[in-house]
Design an enzyme around this catalytic site. Structure first.
Site, PDB file in Angstrom:
ATOM      1  N   SER A 158       1.955  30.883   8.018  1.00 56.26           N
ATOM      2  CA  SER A 158       1.849  29.891   9.074  1.00 56.26           C
ATOM      3  C   SER A 158       3.267  29.544   9.494  1.00 56.26           C
ATOM      4  O   SER A 158       4.089  29.149   8.661  1.00 56.26           O
ATOM      5  CB  SER A 158       1.120  28.656   8.553  1.00 56.26           C
ATOM      6  OG  SER A 158       0.732  27.830   9.618  1.00 56.26           O
ATOM      7  N   GLU A 159       3.579  29.709  10.786  1.00 58.97           N
ATOM      8  CA  GLU A 159       4.977  29.648  11.200  1.00 58.97           C
ATOM      9  C   GLU A 159       5.598  28.262  11.071  1.00 58.97           C
ATOM     10  O   GLU A 159       6.810  28.110  11.195  1.00 58.97           O
ATOM     11  CB  GLU A 159       5.145  30.190  12.626  1.00 58.97           C
ATOM     12  CG  GLU A 159       4.443  29.394  13.708  1.00 58.97           C
ATOM     13  CD  GLU A 159       3.067  29.949  14.050  1.00 58.97           C
ATOM     14  OE1 GLU A 159       2.444  30.565  13.162  1.00 58.97           O
ATOM     15  OE2 GLU A 159       2.627  29.768  15.204  1.00 58.97           O
ATOM     16  N   ASN A 160       4.783  27.238  10.791  1.00 58.67           N
ATOM     17  CA  ASN A 160       5.368  25.926  10.533  1.00 58.67           C
ATOM     18  C   ASN A 160       5.902  25.779   9.108  1.00 58.67           C
ATOM     19  O   ASN A 160       6.323  24.694   8.720  1.00 58.67           O
ATOM     20  CB  ASN A 160       4.349  24.804  10.841  1.00 58.67           C
ATOM     21  CG  ASN A 160       3.060  24.953  10.065  1.00 58.67           C
ATOM     22  OD1 ASN A 160       2.547  26.062   9.923  1.00 58.67           O
ATOM     23  ND2 ASN A 160       2.524  23.864   9.563  1.00 58.67           N
TER      24      ASN A 160
END
Lengths: 231, 224, 224, 231
Positions: B52-54
């Site tokens: 998840s790119e966060n």
């Protein structure tokens, strides 16, 4: 050693009109919510805000927006906010959209003394307009510049009196990079601990980047509660 | 022409087909919306790490009510859990993973795809601009980029075009397009139709695609 | 001319004078060799954090024998301890601190300094090249760069020159030069002699300096 | 999930002649000493080695040097090694010196998909030769390119079966960046633990960067023992 503020109002008192501020967080997670509330109260105006998102209508940076304190927003996704749309269409708010990973890297570069770097994101898209394109090993890249701010506002789970910070889970997000890129960095911490209480091997933001800290509880609003029903 | 399936069924069909792109051992980024659904269909015998790119490498299932942590979300801002063996990181580190081509696969949604591999999925001129989020970085990072979308738009017009009309997300970045009707690969010679989904014929797919389609040898053999 | 002091005494004298550059609250990088000695003279009432570019923010004293950890060294590869409140980091992070101008002060050794602020301290042509280590990054990072060195070389020749003859470490990077004879600032108008150390006169310093020296107003008043 | 090697010999068996390898460590601290010993034993030749230092005459990368396995060395400080000097003067060894912080950033860039960036280090010095100089905000910078390797060899205190790594104290140094920049990254870990035993918030190198792990004890030689006498 670091300035410890006793109120959030005091922590933001040096932020003046026309300042550029960077604000940590992804969505509503990891935002310095009490520092933002204090900024709203301060009525400081004409801010340039650098942050991945711009809050929602009634929370986070959305509150600054609603109060018309922001002149310009640099972020990657601003879609959760009706007032944002209204102000942009009315010409009251300037927006600079930057791909999320490029935004994170531009902030890191700003804090790390790198004036510019090449990134593939956005080649051949509207965001390439006016940007230098350069080919390395047969692939095209855009020149992206580092970003800095007058003030960086971050949120951490733990902070100590030496300014060291530890973040919790995905509340880390942009906070470590933003902490490095502010001329003055102020950390809202959930727990302020004594020097020596943190394991030096697990500190996420070394204290050198932080000028002031303030402790406080957070509401931590959830944007999209998604739960699995117990079987 | 295939029976009119309801929207949820179509999405499920696409998500299940997209799941076949995932091999055991892969690191995968799933875009917001329909791509996120793909996670629900990953077969138990595959060891897959979802990024998840966060800042989460190792997305787990949705939390039970008692497990909800407001500090733990995915890139779609939904509450999640972390899988066993997960690692958190900062946004810059997360996109270093992406840009440095450490992800094996990204599955993203699409508005338009073109025969040269161009993708448009972030902006409709005249409508409010919400921002590109992480998509522009991800299309340049993952080793393989798969786009999933409906084959035609709500007016019945093709979404796989000779050239994208909408502003691009990325130029020449798509490796494969999966729709409710077909699986199409982007190759140097153009678009190659490699599979036709149940309920559709090669002719129907070709007809509902603006871009030229080369029918793969395998498909040709099947229809003979 | 000053009495011939032995080498250790001269180094101590320079290190003690260099300590005066450090203010309470500063983050400081001390170079390898004589600059490292400065740490021994930091006054107890100053709160100072010493950075070691190999990834330690907060160098402590040398370890007692029982405390020695082979995984804990400074940039000079000496075993050290970590101070209370220290943080470890990677090399890239450490130099991000440096390059991003987060250090208040760096005190480095010098072979030659020039009147435009050029510094040479890493390489003598014809001799074996050992490498520049972190010096080339540090001279561009710290808010203030102080060079400490002997005023003249072992042949009695000046080391503060009109122009460096040795290959440079950095161009126009030095803010202040401290030697066994003098304290000299690099200013836009050139080198300014701001202090003369015990045992030396302004004339002796000027004579043993190849570069032009402007004598500071304060020093002129003292000598009147 | 990751390949776990039972011997160091097995861990390096895919490293062939003419490979480019990156090796973690600063001085002798944090070096993958057993992987290096296995490389010496393997007799692989014509290596290009990227590492801050090149060991000492009888330990670390110095052993590869002594055995004439290295054709080219990219590093920042190679001064602890007489054989190094001899080979350079004899034209047997090529050296590319890069300032330490620039080296760390070039490796990070390589792992992060950034082909090039601008850095102030070295402007006006011999290392600027042949490099593009560009001015940003009135200051000159050099264009530096990212570095990658066929194999990265790192050392960590803890590693788990998902490839996650935790380093100890200043043995971290170049290891996290080097772990990101290898086509194949092999970690020598002092303790191999089960998945789930590491706190996900304190992992230094997320497992995505690591392809194989091997457990073993280290000698950990000390280059400059400096002790304070007990009062």
């Amino acid at each position: 050693m670091k300035t410890i503020y006793s109120t959030f109002q005091e922590a933001v008192k040096d932020i003046k009109d026309h300042s550029t501020i960077m604000v940590g967080g992804f969505g509503l997670v990891g935002i310095p919510e009490n520092l933002i509330l204090a900024l709203v109260e301060s009525e400081v105006k004409h801010l340039t805000v650098i942050s991945n998102n711009c809050g929602v209508d009634d929370w986070g940076l959305g509150l600054l927006l609603k109060n018309k304190q922001i002149d310009k927003m640099i972020g990657s996704y601003v879609g959760e906010n009706k007032e944002f749309e209204r102000q942009v269409l009315a010409g009251e708010l300037e927006v600079e959209l930057t791909p999320q990973g490029t935004l994170a890297e531009r902030i890191r570069a700003g804090g790390a003394g790198i004036p510019a770097f090449y990134s593939p994101a956005g080649v051949g898209t509207p965001i390439a307009e006016g940007k230098e394109v350069r080919t390395f090993n047969g692939k095209d890249y855009l020149l992206q510049t580092g970003l800095k701010a007058d003030f960086s506002l971050v949120r951490a789970e733990y902070g100590d009196h030496a300014g060291n910070l530890i973040y919790n889970k995905t509340a880390r997000n942009f906070n470590p990079e933003i902490a490095t890129a502010g001329e003055v960095t102020i950390a809202e911490v959930e727990n302020l601990v004594d020097i020596g209480e943190m394991d030096p091997d697990r500190i996420h933001t070394p204290g050198i980047y932080v000028q002031g800290l303030v402790e406080g509880n957070q509401e931590k609003r959830i944007e999209r509660l998604t739960i699995k029903k117990q079987a | 022409m295939a029976a009119n399936l309801d929207k949820a069924t179509v999405r499920e069909k696409i998500a299940k087909r997209a799941e076949q792109e995932i091999e055991s051992g892969y690191y995968v980024n799933l875009g917001i919306g329909m791509p996120t659904m793909v996670a629900n269909y990953i077969q138990d015998d595959k060891q897959v790490v979802l990024q998840s790119e966060n800042g989460l490498l190792g997305i787990g299932r949705s939390p039970y009510e008692s497990e909800v942590d407001p500090d733990l979300i995915n890139a779609g801002k939904e509450t999640v859990t972390a899988s066993k063996g997960a690692a958190y990181c900062s946004s810059a580190e997360s996109f270093a993973m992406v840009r440095g081509e450490h992800l094996d696969l990204a599955i993203l949604g699409g508005m338009e795809g073109a025969q040269n591999g161009d993708l448009a999925n972030w902006m409709i001129p005249g409508k409010m601009i919400k921002g590109m989020g992480g998509a522009m970085d991800i299309v340049h990072g993952a080793k393989k980029v798969v786009i999933i979308m409906d084959h035609v738009n709500k007016h019945g017009d093709p979404k796989i075009l000779k050239e994208c009309r909408l502003p691009l997300t990325g130029q020449g970045v798509v490796d494969r397009i999966i729709t409710d009707r077909a699986v199409i690969d982007v190759e140097p010679k153009g678009l190659v139709l490699v599979d036709v989904l149940e309920g559709w014929t090669v002719e129907e797919v070709v007809e509902s695609t603006e871009a030229e389609l080369v029918v793969s040898d395998r498909l040709l053999q099947q229809s003979n």
